[in-house]
Design an enzyme around this catalytic site. Structure first.
Site, PDB file in Angstrom:
ATOM      1  N   THR A  13       7.088   1.956  -4.156  1.00 45.65           N
ATOM      2  CA  THR A  13       8.063   1.911  -5.251  1.00 45.65           C
ATOM      3  C   THR A  13       9.473   2.256  -4.800  1.00 45.65           C
ATOM      4  O   THR A  13      10.448   1.685  -5.276  1.00 45.65           O
ATOM      5  CB  THR A  13       7.636   2.909  -6.360  1.00 45.65           C
ATOM      6  OG1 THR A  13       6.355   2.502  -6.837  1.00 45.65           O
ATOM      7  CG2 THR A  13       8.605   2.931  -7.515  1.00 45.65           C
ATOM      8  N   ASP A  57       2.933  -2.809  -1.140  1.00 50.11           N
ATOM      9  CA  ASP A  57       2.522  -1.811  -2.121  1.00 50.11           C
ATOM     10  C   ASP A  57       1.397  -1.061  -1.421  1.00 50.11           C
ATOM     11  O   ASP A  57       0.537  -1.679  -0.783  1.00 50.11           O
ATOM     12  CB  ASP A  57       2.007  -2.524  -3.382  1.00 50.11           C
ATOM     13  CG  ASP A  57       1.646  -1.542  -4.484  1.00 50.11           C
ATOM     14  OD1 ASP A  57       2.249  -1.630  -5.557  1.00 50.11           O
ATOM     15  OD2 ASP A  57       0.739  -0.700  -4.285  1.00 50.11           O
ATOM     16  N   SER A  58       1.383   0.256  -1.517  1.00 51.10           N
ATOM     17  CA  SER A  58       0.430   1.017  -0.694  1.00 51.10           C
ATOM     18  C   SER A  58      -1.024   0.778  -1.092  1.00 51.10           C
ATOM     19  O   SER A  58      -1.931   1.196  -0.379  1.00 51.10           O
ATOM     20  CB  SER A  58       0.755   2.500  -0.707  1.00 51.10           C
ATOM     21  OG  SER A  58       0.352   3.102  -1.905  1.00 51.10           O
ATOM     22  N   SER A  59      -1.270   0.099  -2.202  1.00 52.17           N
ATOM     23  CA  SER A  59      -2.648  -0.250  -2.545  1.00 52.17           C
ATOM     24  C   SER A  59      -3.197  -1.280  -1.562  1.00 52.17           C
ATOM     25  O   SER A  59      -4.411  -1.503  -1.493  1.00 52.17           O
ATOM     26  CB  SER A  59      -2.724  -0.795  -3.973  1.00 52.17           C
ATOM     27  OG  SER A  59      -2.261   0.197  -4.853  1.00 52.17           O
ATOM     28  N   ASP A  90       0.599   5.756  -4.077  1.00 48.35           N
ATOM     29  CA  ASP A  90      -0.802   5.555  -4.481  1.00 48.35           C
ATOM     30  C   ASP A  90      -1.812   5.934  -3.383  1.00 48.35           C
ATOM     31  O   ASP A  90      -2.822   6.558  -3.663  1.00 48.35           O
ATOM     32  CB  ASP A  90      -1.042   4.093  -4.902  1.00 48.35           C
ATOM     33  CG  ASP A  90      -0.391   3.777  -6.251  1.00 48.35           C
ATOM     34  OD1 ASP A  90       0.056   4.725  -6.924  1.00 48.35           O
ATOM     35  OD2 ASP A  90      -0.338   2.589  -6.622  1.00 48.35           O
ATOM     36  N   GLN A 276     -16.440  16.749  -6.648  1.00 48.40           N
ATOM     37  CA  GLN A 276     -15.581  15.949  -7.540  1.00 48.40           C
ATOM     38  C   GLN A 276     -14.435  16.791  -8.087  1.00 48.40           C
ATOM     39  O   GLN A 276     -13.469  16.261  -8.632  1.00 48.40           O
ATOM     40  CB  GLN A 276     -16.398  15.432  -8.729  1.00 48.40           C
ATOM     41  CG  GLN A 276     -17.436  14.418  -8.371  1.00 48.40           C
ATOM     42  CD  GLN A 276     -18.266  13.968  -9.575  1.00 48.40           C
ATOM     43  OE1 GLN A 276     -17.916  14.222 -10.720  1.00 48.40           O
ATOM     44  NE2 GLN A 276     -19.350  13.290  -9.307  1.00 48.40           N
ATOM     45  N   CYS A 277     -14.551  18.118  -7.987  1.00 48.54           N
ATOM     46  CA  CYS A 277     -13.500  18.997  -8.518  1.00 48.54           C
ATOM     47  C   CYS A 277     -12.242  18.874  -7.666  1.00 48.54           C
ATOM     48  O   CYS A 277     -12.314  18.619  -6.471  1.00 48.54           O
ATOM     49  CB  CYS A 277     -13.947  20.454  -8.481  1.00 48.54           C
ATOM     50  SG  CYS A 277     -15.320  20.803  -9.573  1.00 48.54           S
TER      51      CYS A 277
HETATM   52  N1  ASP Z   1       2.106   1.192  -6.388  1.00 40.89           N
HETATM   53  C1  ASP Z   1       3.082   1.935  -5.641  1.00 40.89           C
HETATM   54  C2  ASP Z   1       2.566   2.137  -4.216  1.00 40.89           C
HETATM   55  O1  ASP Z   1       1.757   2.973  -3.983  1.00 40.89           O
HETATM   56  C3  ASP Z   1       3.356   3.245  -6.298  1.00 40.89           C
HETATM   57  C4  ASP Z   1       4.361   4.115  -5.552  1.00 40.89           C
HETATM   58  O2  ASP Z   1       5.046   3.688  -4.663  1.00 40.89           O
HETATM   59  O3  ASP Z   1       4.492   5.280  -5.902  1.00 40.89           O
HETATM   60  O4  ASP Z   1       2.985   1.408  -3.345  1.00 40.89           O
END
Ligand code: ASP
Length: 340
Positions: A13, A57-59, A90, A276-277
């Site tokens: 982002t 995008d880091s996804s 992300d 999971q905590c």
């Molecule tokens: N979707 C974006 C990413 O991880 C969100 C961010 O940059 O904070 O690339």
């Protein structure tokens, strides 16, 4: 002597712009980023920058890109005093964790940062994050770097990267380090928590680029079916499963479940118990509901985050095929990722 810092722009982002036609946020090129922060030229720091040809995008982050990053750091290690990696939030905790394992004997700062709002927007958090991350990467005391580990800097706080978790997609404070203290807090001054920082050592940087991604996460929930457990455990080439358990490492005591776990382990698949905590640790044997796991040969993940568990497994499986050695390394604190 001016500190030399290498900025590595991967995307996220922080460098995104709104597409005029679709209205979607898309990564923009790095020139745009420096144009948006004229303050960067006022720093008494020698800044150089490299950008991914195609910012992501880091996804879309992949282990192959972690290898590229580790190699880039190795290539520039003797030329600069520190690194700042601009990265989407992300999967930032995964990348920070992966790099911590891949960069053995790191003695220079590698600071990841990003933002919740693009740098070109009026209320952006990106400017402060970037400027302070650079200042932290350049910080020296008695000629030595203050930080010598992989960290995340976000919203006035510096964290040990492999202890973090993205817990909020709305707040500027997006990260949490529930099981390890904050390394530094940026107010009027940047206050370092010296006792919590990794100590410098005299060993040479060694990078590890063999990552084995043949792993799975099996998150438990009341009502989980045998079909699901079987489907995951029958995944081709599977070498390890992260069992995301309840509370301090507890799981169902139903016969079919315990039998399934035993069968998985008998096949030579490593099972690592991670809670999971958000905070606290796995303590196998504290309750009867975790004793069966310990007996079956499940490895207790202590207070590791899922992000660090995923990347530690990839690293360890890439390093050795010996089951005993794998288990030994998982139980060992390699880069400050678990409390020992
Ligand atoms: N979707 C974006 C990413 O991880 C969100 C961010 O940059 O904070 O690339």
């Amino acid at each position: 002597m001016k500190s030399k810092i290498l900025l590595i722009y991967t995307g996220g982002t922080i460098g995104m712009m709104q597409d005029v036609t679709s209205g979607q946020l898309k990564p923009f090129d790095f020139k745009h980023l420096t144009k948006q922060i004229p303050e960067l030229s006022k720093f008494d720091i020698e800044l150089s920058a490299v950008s991914f040809d195609k910012p992501i995008d880091s996804s879309d982050m992949q282990p192959e890109i972690w290898v590229d990053l580790a190699k880039l750091i190795e290539k520039n290690y003797s030329k600069v005093d520190g690194f700042v990696i601009l990265h989407g939030s992300d999967t930032m905790s995964f990348t920070a964790s992966a790099l911590s394992f891949m960069l053995e004997n790191l003695n220079k700062p590698v600071i990841l940062t990003g933002s919740q709002l693009p740098i070109g927007t009026i209320r952006t958090d990106g400017k402060e994050n970037l400027i302070t991350a650079i200042e932290i990467a350049a910080a020296r005391e008695n000629g030595k770097p203050v930080i010598s580990e992989v960290c995340i800097y976000f919203e006035y706080q510096l964290y040990r990267g492999n202890r973090t978790h993205k817990f909020n997609s709305e707040h500027f404070q997006a990260f949490q380090s529930a099981n390890y203290p904050i390394l530094a807090e940026a107010g009027v001054h940047i206050k370092y928590n010296h006792g919590a920082l990794k100590k410098l050592n005299s060993s040479k940087l060694k990078i590890h680029t063999a990552l084995d991604a043949n792993i799975a996460i099996l998150k438990l929930f009341p009502g989980i079916t045998q079909n699901l457990v079987d489907a995951i455990s029958n995944t081709k080439n599977l070498k390890a499963i992260i069992l995301e358990t309840f509370g301090s490492g507890n799981a169902s005591t139903q016969k079919w479940f315990v039998e399934s776990i035993k069968k998985i382990i008998d096949k030579g698949i490593i099972v690592l118990n991670v809670t999971q905590c958000n905070a606290g640790a796995v303590d196998q044997g504290k309750y009867a509901t975790s004793a069966a796991l310990a007996k079956a040969g499940v490895v207790g993940g202590e207070d590791i985050t899922t992000e660090a568990a995923v990347t530690k497994l990839m690293y360890v499986l890439g390093t050795t095929k010996n089951e005993k050695e794998i288990k030994k390394l998982l139980l060992k604190d390699l880069r400050g990722e678990i409390t020992k």
